[in-house]
Design an enzyme around this catalytic site. Structure first.
Site, PDB file in Angstrom:
ATOM      1  N   ALA A 142       0.807  -1.224   0.000  1.00 50.79           N
ATOM      2  CA  ALA A 142       0.000   0.000   0.000  1.00 50.79           C
ATOM      3  C   ALA A 142       0.836   1.269   0.000  1.00 50.79           C
ATOM      4  O   ALA A 142       0.306   2.347  -0.262  1.00 50.79           O
ATOM      5  CB  ALA A 142      -0.928   0.000   1.213  1.00 50.79           C
ATOM      6  N   ASP A 143       2.132   1.162   0.286  1.00 51.42           N
ATOM      7  CA  ASP A 143       2.969   2.362   0.365  1.00 51.42           C
ATOM      8  C   ASP A 143       4.346   2.068  -0.226  1.00 51.42           C
ATOM      9  O   ASP A 143       5.361   2.245   0.437  1.00 51.42           O
ATOM     10  CB  ASP A 143       3.082   2.817   1.823  1.00 51.42           C
ATOM     11  CG  ASP A 143       3.715   4.196   1.968  1.00 51.42           C
ATOM     12  OD1 ASP A 143       3.723   4.949   0.968  1.00 51.42           O
ATOM     13  OD2 ASP A 143       4.209   4.520   3.063  1.00 51.42           O
ATOM     14  N   LEU A 144       4.370   1.664  -1.470  1.00 54.11           N
ATOM     15  CA  LEU A 144       5.640   1.326  -2.118  1.00 54.11           C
ATOM     16  C   LEU A 144       6.391   2.609  -2.451  1.00 54.11           C
ATOM     17  O   LEU A 144       5.989   3.380  -3.336  1.00 54.11           O
ATOM     18  CB  LEU A 144       5.391   0.508  -3.391  1.00 54.11           C
ATOM     19  CG  LEU A 144       6.645  -0.019  -4.090  1.00 54.11           C
ATOM     20  CD1 LEU A 144       7.433  -0.947  -3.180  1.00 54.11           C
ATOM     21  CD2 LEU A 144       6.266  -0.735  -5.384  1.00 54.11           C
TER      22      LEU A 144
ATOM     23  N   ARG B 116       3.455   4.933  -7.963  1.00 52.15           N
ATOM     24  CA  ARG B 116       3.747   5.526  -6.653  1.00 52.15           C
ATOM     25  C   ARG B 116       5.257   5.487  -6.386  1.00 52.15           C
ATOM     26  O   ARG B 116       5.831   6.448  -5.869  1.00 52.15           O
ATOM     27  CB  ARG B 116       2.982   4.777  -5.561  1.00 52.15           C
ATOM     28  CG  ARG B 116       3.226   5.342  -4.176  1.00 52.15           C
ATOM     29  CD  ARG B 116       2.258   4.753  -3.152  1.00 52.15           C
ATOM     30  NE  ARG B 116       2.522   5.286  -1.835  1.00 52.15           N
ATOM     31  CZ  ARG B 116       2.163   6.490  -1.420  1.00 52.15           C
ATOM     32  NH1 ARG B 116       1.515   7.303  -2.253  1.00 52.15           N
ATOM     33  NH2 ARG B 116       2.438   6.903  -0.196  1.00 52.15           N
TER      34      ARG B 116
END
Length: 269
Positions: free
Chosen positions: A175-177, A213
């Site tokens: 979810a937060d690469l 991202r």
């Protein structure tokens, strides 16, 4: 004490913890909750370092135990009102437990993630706080730190892309690469950390969103670095390691990906 898939559930006075018995070793059960208290380790002279970020993290060295302790904290707008508490929606929804189980599954599949040691939640009415302990990946630094020190060779970029590809092929949606959650060790190995809100998914557009991202993160941190630390060329090397055309990492025009880093659960947890 209840055995679950890949771990042991231990009831505590205010909640429960989930642990890998082999990683805990011979620690007494009545001292289990102390594992999540930084002051416990500081009093023993075994708290090595403190790392900032959204989730506060402490490095622990206790004999053969080399761990990372992370306290879950909120990010974004909701943190103004609730820094580290979440709405209770059942034990299966506890953030630290969900990350522990995901890491345990990925590690058992041989993927480049840290070994989970223990997770704990403390419940108070309809709110809870939680923590996670994982094995520390030794002699490793974030990709962001490595770039700050100098340009990376093509082989390193390809290794990063290959590591991300392995996780994506396994259906692991990070979810937060970003460049802070990718570790490079002295032997050239690449690992991914901090899987809060991560999950397993069927193949889909989420993998391209992960890459977009990551590319935004690399572009952001390289703005204040000497030229050449990150470029279309280095991204091309990363995507060659990933096995996909480099254009797959570019932002789309729909604007939806700008919100990828927000906590989708912040309105409810």
């Amino acid at each position: 004490m209840i055995l679950t898939n890949g771990g042991r559930r231990i009831a505590t006075a205010t909640g429960a913890m989930l642990a890998d018995p082999d990683s805990l070793g011979n620690l007494p059960q009545d001292a289990a909750e102390s594992l999540f208290d930084p002051e416990f380790w500081r009093s023993r002279g075994e708290l090595l370092d403190v790392r900032g970020g959204r989730g506060s993290a402490w490095f622990i060295a206790s004999g053969a135990r080399l761990w990372v302790l992370r306290h879950f904290r909120r990010g974004g707008f909701i943190a103004r009102w609730s820094r580290d508490t979440y709405v209770w929606m059942g034990e299966d929804e506890v953030r630290a437990f969900a990350e522990w189980r995901l890491l345990d599954l990925l590690k058992r599949r041989g993927l480049p993630v840290p070994q989970p040691v223990a997770a704990r939640y403390q419940r108070s009415g309809l709110r809870y706080r939680c923590d996670l302990i994982t094995q520390r990946i030794l002699d490793a630094e974030p990709l962001s730190a490595a770039l700050a020190q100098g340009a990376l060779p093509e082989a390193r970029w390809r290794a990063v892309g290959a590591a991300v590809a392995r996780l994506h092929r396994a259906g692991a949606d990070h979810a937060d690469l970003n460049a802070h959650n990718i570790l490079l060790d002295a032997g050239g190995n690449v690992s991914l950390i901090d899987f809060d809100r991560g999950r397993l998914r069927a193949p889909g557009a989420w993998s391209a969103r992960n890459l977009r991202r990551l590319r935004r993160s690399l572009a952001k941190i390289s703005r204040d670095l000497p030229s050449g630390r990150f470029s279309d060329g280095t991204w091309g090397w990363l995507m060659a390691g990933y096995g996909t055309d480099a254009a797959d990492g570019k932002d789309t025009a729909d604007g939806k990906d700008a919100a990828d880093g927000k906590d989708a659960a912040d309105g409810t947890q």
